[in-house]
Design a protein around this motif. Structure first.
Motif, PDB file in Angstrom:
ATOM      1  N   PHE A 255       0.866  -1.180   0.000  1.00  0.00           N
ATOM      2  CA  PHE A 255       0.000   0.000   0.000  1.00  0.00           C
ATOM      3  C   PHE A 255       0.898   1.223   0.000  1.00  0.00           C
ATOM      4  CE2 PHE A 255      -2.597   3.410   1.537  1.00  0.00           C
ATOM      5  CZ  PHE A 255      -3.884   3.124   1.107  1.00  0.00           C
ATOM      6  N   GLY A 256       0.815   2.057  -1.024  1.00  0.00           N
ATOM      7  CA  GLY A 256       1.622   3.266  -1.114  1.00  0.00           C
ATOM      8  C   GLY A 256       0.872   4.457  -0.551  1.00  0.00           C
ATOM      9  N   LEU A 257       1.513   5.171   0.365  1.00  0.00           N
ATOM     10  CA  LEU A 257       0.919   6.347   0.989  1.00  0.00           C
ATOM     11  C   LEU A 257       1.749   7.554   0.558  1.00  0.00           C
ATOM     12  CD1 LEU A 257      -1.506   6.733   2.850  1.00  0.00           C
ATOM     13  CD2 LEU A 257       0.029   6.541   4.808  1.00  0.00           C
TER      14      LEU A 257
ATOM     15  N   GLY B 190       0.748  13.859   7.038  1.00  0.00           N
ATOM     16  CA  GLY B 190       0.297  12.841   7.988  1.00  0.00           C
ATOM     17  C   GLY B 190       0.674  11.419   7.638  1.00  0.00           C
ATOM     18  N   LYS B 191       1.484  11.224   6.591  1.00  0.00           N
ATOM     19  CA  LYS B 191       1.821   9.868   6.146  1.00  0.00           C
ATOM     20  C   LYS B 191       2.604   9.102   7.215  1.00  0.00           C
ATOM     21  CE  LYS B 191       4.412  11.204   2.751  1.00  0.00           C
ATOM     22  NZ  LYS B 191       4.566  12.597   3.199  1.00  0.00           N
ATOM     23  N   THR B 192       3.672   9.717   7.705  1.00  0.00           N
ATOM     24  CA  THR B 192       4.503   9.043   8.708  1.00  0.00           C
ATOM     25  C   THR B 192       3.728   8.802   9.993  1.00  0.00           C
ATOM     26  OG1 THR B 192       6.560   9.945   7.798  1.00  0.00           O
ATOM     27  CG2 THR B 192       6.600   9.256  10.103  1.00  0.00           C
TER      28      THR B 192
ATOM     29  N   ILE C 158       5.533  -4.531   7.076  1.00  0.00           N
ATOM     30  CA  ILE C 158       6.611  -3.572   7.320  1.00  0.00           C
ATOM     31  C   ILE C 158       6.159  -2.206   6.818  1.00  0.00           C
ATOM     32  CG2 ILE C 158       8.950  -2.857   6.668  1.00  0.00           C
ATOM     33  CD1 ILE C 158       9.756  -5.759   6.568  1.00  0.00           C
ATOM     34  N   VAL C 159       6.270  -1.214   7.688  1.00  0.00           N
ATOM     35  CA  VAL C 159       6.027   0.172   7.302  1.00  0.00           C
ATOM     36  C   VAL C 159       7.370   0.765   6.892  1.00  0.00           C
ATOM     37  CG1 VAL C 159       5.262   2.451   8.039  1.00  0.00           C
ATOM     38  CG2 VAL C 159       4.056   0.406   8.841  1.00  0.00           C
ATOM     39  N   ALA C 160       7.534   1.083   5.612  1.00  0.00           N
ATOM     40  CA  ALA C 160       8.789   1.631   5.081  1.00  0.00           C
ATOM     41  C   ALA C 160       8.602   3.131   4.883  1.00  0.00           C
ATOM     42  CB  ALA C 160       9.147   0.952   3.759  1.00  0.00           C
ATOM     43  N   ASP C 161       9.210   3.916   5.777  1.00  0.00           N
ATOM     44  CA  ASP C 161       9.039   5.365   5.779  1.00  0.00           C
ATOM     45  C   ASP C 161      10.144   6.023   4.956  1.00  0.00           C
ATOM     46  OD1 ASP C 161       8.347   7.952   6.284  1.00  0.00           O
ATOM     47  OD2 ASP C 161       9.007   7.967   8.373  1.00  0.00           O
ATOM     48  N   GLU C 162       9.814   6.461   3.746  1.00  0.00           N
ATOM     49  CA  GLU C 162      10.781   7.109   2.839  1.00  0.00           C
ATOM     50  C   GLU C 162      12.099   6.321   2.787  1.00  0.00           C
ATOM     51  OE1 GLU C 162      10.093   9.641   0.995  1.00  0.00           O
ATOM     52  OE2 GLU C 162       8.654  10.957   1.967  1.00  0.00           O
ATOM     53  N   PRO C 163      12.072   5.036   2.439  1.00  0.00           N
ATOM     54  CA  PRO C 163      13.272   4.209   2.578  1.00  0.00           C
ATOM     55  C   PRO C 163      14.385   4.531   1.595  1.00  0.00           C
ATOM     56  CG  PRO C 163      11.544   2.965   1.479  1.00  0.00           C
ATOM     57  CD  PRO C 163      10.930   4.255   1.922  1.00  0.00           C
ATOM     58  N   VAL C 164      14.092   5.272   0.515  1.00  0.00           N
ATOM     59  CA  VAL C 164      15.143   5.545  -0.481  1.00  0.00           C
ATOM     60  C   VAL C 164      15.240   7.026  -0.831  1.00  0.00           C
ATOM     61  CG1 VAL C 164      15.032   3.231  -1.496  1.00  0.00           C
ATOM     62  CG2 VAL C 164      13.538   5.028  -2.383  1.00  0.00           C
TER      63      VAL C 164
ATOM     64  N   VAL D  57       3.644  -1.063   3.866  1.00  0.00           N
ATOM     65  CA  VAL D  57       3.073   0.271   3.739  1.00  0.00           C
ATOM     66  C   VAL D  57       4.239   1.156   3.314  1.00  0.00           C
ATOM     67  CG1 VAL D  57       1.979   2.225   4.883  1.00  0.00           C
ATOM     68  CG2 VAL D  57       1.324  -0.104   5.499  1.00  0.00           C
ATOM     69  N   MET D  58       4.194   1.641   2.091  1.00  0.00           N
ATOM     70  CA  MET D  58       5.295   2.413   1.505  1.00  0.00           C
ATOM     71  C   MET D  58       4.965   3.897   1.608  1.00  0.00           C
ATOM     72  SD  MET D  58       8.153   1.608  -0.158  1.00  0.00           S
ATOM     73  CE  MET D  58       9.392   2.401  -1.192  1.00  0.00           C
ATOM     74  N   VAL D  59       5.639   4.584   2.535  1.00  0.00           N
ATOM     75  CA  VAL D  59       5.422   6.013   2.751  1.00  0.00           C
ATOM     76  C   VAL D  59       6.452   6.785   1.940  1.00  0.00           C
ATOM     77  CG1 VAL D  59       5.465   7.865   4.452  1.00  0.00           C
ATOM     78  CG2 VAL D  59       4.476   5.640   5.052  1.00  0.00           C
ATOM     79  N   SER D  60       5.997   7.696   1.079  1.00  0.00           N
ATOM     80  CA  SER D  60       6.947   8.426   0.245  1.00  0.00           C
ATOM     81  C   SER D  60       6.291   9.655  -0.362  1.00  0.00           C
ATOM     82  CB  SER D  60       7.470   7.526  -0.884  1.00  0.00           C
ATOM     83  OG  SER D  60       8.395   8.202  -1.701  1.00  0.00           O
TER      84      SER D  60
END
Length: 676
Positions: free
Chosen positions: A384-386, A393-395, A516-522, A549-552
């Protein structure tokens, strides 16, 4: 036309305890008045060092060992430090990568901007303040007069970058060196900053050296591109020619590493194996040979000279012919690589407010509306991309999912069980299934612990296995993320940014989580390293049936990774649906604005997109706009938008958007299907 800047056979060395490291070797470059030249390459290739050498701002252990840097007939390399001070700011100015560390935190903005004018032209305080106001207006600073008496910490990242540009322009320099001016900014702010630099270049006939690792930024902004690798020039050509007829395999690989929204379907990212060369050691042959799929014995034995034409140079024995063909993936989502899973996570009407306290007794005087009535569903094996700008409010949603923040109201269900009840905190065993991959791996890794201790810690807390079994598990984790087991005995500072992100992913995997919640991983990585991390995350998802959950804020990255997309604006989910629908046929004007702001690595399309992105600053979450929160920046807003909050409407079987004046006509599907 004679060149404004002419860098000839530049050689820059840094002294170490035992030898000299040649960071830039036999590098030449010219820039004409009013021209924008893009200098592109990975971190460690010598781009920033070249810019600092031109400015004569090298660290204490660095020096120009050979060559010349001629600006308007003056060789900057031969000037004394006193003479060079008269050139910096007046003839050549620098926009550094990190504006916050470059601004004086205890000096007001107006005084900082006017300082150069007082030093170079002997201006009075009143004259310097007036000029500071003028350049703030030039860089499109909102409420410029008000900003003169503010301090840097009172401004957002985008506004601080405008201040840095204004400081560079105050003495009307002939050359502006922009060193990664938008690396840490949202795509919307990035586009605004680049538009400002372009506009000023035209107005002032000012030359620009644009240093970046992002081929998309280069495509739409530069007249000519210089590709740098291992301290040397790999290729140079006019922008259109380089992107359509590149000759060096490194330039081809950089372009192939970028997620690209313009392709008809998702494509496999071609990462560049390995790292740039260690310049502290003697290099034999082509510097790119160890990472090049075309390398031969000749490449490993001989250093290729620059060849080609006067306008298109390249240093390669086996040149390629244009961009690498795209490898198209299946149109099925990542979750469909097995059977599409059952519901794993459900969020219902989630609200998070952070209180604002003041006074001696610290009583509540207001609240920050971080998340406002958000709902979404994630299935097992799905990504799921956020997406949205910083401050949307994404993070905060990600932190609530893993239990690092407690919701103000609303419910979070994981595997059918409510896990957000503040009266019944989840046990350690229940929390192991939800893990976080943080944005800044260096800040989230204990610098006093070895990698082995960092990865073993969650296993110890959960009482998993014996010490020997835990150490074996550490080795397995390192191998799974592409690191050697011997890395376990090293400390975080001994790794590159991409390697630290792999360690962060390994730590998140330690307890075999399901989500896994990936907060701006790259967000802070070079495109080549970014591709490695994204491909690794996809591989691990297939192997372990993980959900992400891909936060970017990078929509190209989210499109490549995600099955379902949620677009957030100021705490609200304004559009949600499957990735293809949201990105190919957006219904909300904000989604379209974000898409238009994404740097596209194709010059013609990149230029066509300019000026179409969202403008203005994000409103305050303390006092959000009435009705539709996006209305203050929306080109389609009307009176109803200020008085009535729009409800989610269906735009297909799996797409919803909340807008009074959407880009597409809603469809009538009865009950909403977007979350099913």
């Amino acid at each position: 036309m004679s060149a404004l800047l002419s860098v000839n056979n530049l050689k820059v060395q840094f002294a170490t305890r035992t030898s000299f490291v040649t960071a830039v070797d036999d590098f030449s470059l010219t820039i004409e008045p009013g021209e924008c030249v893009g200098l592109v390459g990975e971190s460690g290739c010598g781009k920033t060092t070249t810019g600092l050498a031109i400015m004569r701002l090298l660290p204490g252990n660095g020096h120009i060992a050979a060559g010349s840097v001629v600006l308007e007939g003056v060789d900057l390399a031969t000037l004394s430090e006193k003479e060079m001070r008269h050139q910096r700011g007046k003839s050549v100015a620098l926009i550094p990568q990190d504006p916050m560390s470059s601004l004086n935190p205890v000096m007001k903005i107006g005084r900082q901007i006017g300082e150069g004018l007082r030093i170079h032209d002997g201006a009075s305080d009143a004259e310097a303040r007036q000029r500071a106001l003028e350049v703030l207006e030039m860089v499109e600073m909102p409420r410029p007069a008000e900003r003169l008496d503010q301090y840097p910490f009172e401004l957002s990242g985008g506004l601080r970058q405008r201040v840095i540009i204004a400081m560079g322009l105050v003495c009307s320099p002939k050359l502006l060196i922009a060193d990664e001016p938008t690396t840490a900014l949202d795509v919307t702010i990035q586009a605004q900053i680049l538009d400002i630099i372009d506009s000023l270049r035209t107005q002032l006939n000012m030359a620009v050296l644009l240093i970046t690792h992002d081929m998309g930024v280069i495509a739409g902004r530069s007249d000519r591109v210089v590709v740098m690798y291992g301290g040397r020039k790999a290729e140079q050509a006019p922008t259109d020619e380089l992107f359509h007829s590149m000759r060096h395999p490194y330039a081809q690989a950089l372009l192939a590493s970028m997620p690209n929204l313009e392709n008809a379907s998702k494509h496999e990212l071609a990462s560049i194996a390995g790292l740039p060369p260690d310049l502290s050691k003697a290099i034999v042959g082509c510097r790119f040979a160890p990472r090049c799929s075309f390398a031969t014995d000749q490449c490993r034995a001989e250093d290729p000279p620059l060849t080609g034409t006067a306008t298109h140079e390249y240093a390669c024995f086996h040149p390629v012919d244009g961009p690498r063909p795209v490898v198209v993936l299946s149109t099925e989502s990542a979750a469909a690589i097995g059977e599409r899973g059952q519901e794993l996570l459900r969020i219902e009407n989630l609200v998070k407010e952070f209180p604002i306290k003041a006074g001696f007794v610290r009583h509540k005087v207001g609240a920050i509306s971080a998340v406002a009535d958000a709902s979404l569903t994630i299935r097992a094996g799905e990504t799921f991309g956020l997406v949205g700008e910083s401050g949307c409010g994404k993070t905060t949603i990600g932190r609530m999912i893993v239990g690092l923040e407690i919701p103000t109201s609303g419910k979070i269900y994981f595997d059918g069980k409510m896990v957000s009840d503040p009266r019944h905190a989840p046990t350690r065993e229940e929390r192991r299934d939800r893990q976080m991959m943080f944005q800044d791996p260096y800040a989230s890794l204990n610098p006093r612990m070895t990698v082995a201790d960092i990865l073993e810690e969650p296993l110890q807390i959960q009482h998993e296995g014996t010490r020997r079994q835990r150490r074996e598990r550490v080795s397995e984790l390192l191998l799974s993320v592409g690191l050697e087991p011997m890395a376990a005995e090293r400390y975080p500072h001994e790794f590159s940014g991409g390697q630290r992100q792999r360690i962060g992913l390994a730590r998140a995997l330690a307890l075999n989580p399901r989500l896994i919640v990936a907060d701006e991983p790259v967000s802070a990585l070079d495109v080549s390293i970014q591709a490695q991390i994204l491909n690794l995350m996809k591989d691990l998802q297939r192997e372990r049936h993980l959900s992400y959950v891909m936060v970017s804020h990078d929509l190209a990255v989210v499109y490549y990774m995600a099955d379902t997309i949620g677009v957030m604006y100021l705490g609200k989910i304004v559009e949600i649906g499957d990735a293809e629908s949201v990105f190919r046929t957006p219904a909300h004007p904000y989604t379209q604005g974000l898409l238009d702001a994404v740097p596209v690595p194709e010059p013609t399309e990149a230029r066509a997109r300019r000026g179409r992105q969202v403008t203005g600053e994000l409103p305050s979450a303390v006092n959000p706009p009435s009705g539709c929160r996006f209305r203050t920046r929306c080109p389609r807003a009307q009176d109803i938008c200020a008085n009535e909050e729009p409800a989610l409407q269906s735009f297909g079987v799996s797409q919803e958007a909340a807008c009074h004046f959407p880009l597409r006509t809603p469809v009538s599907l009865g009950a909403s299907a977007a979350h099913s």
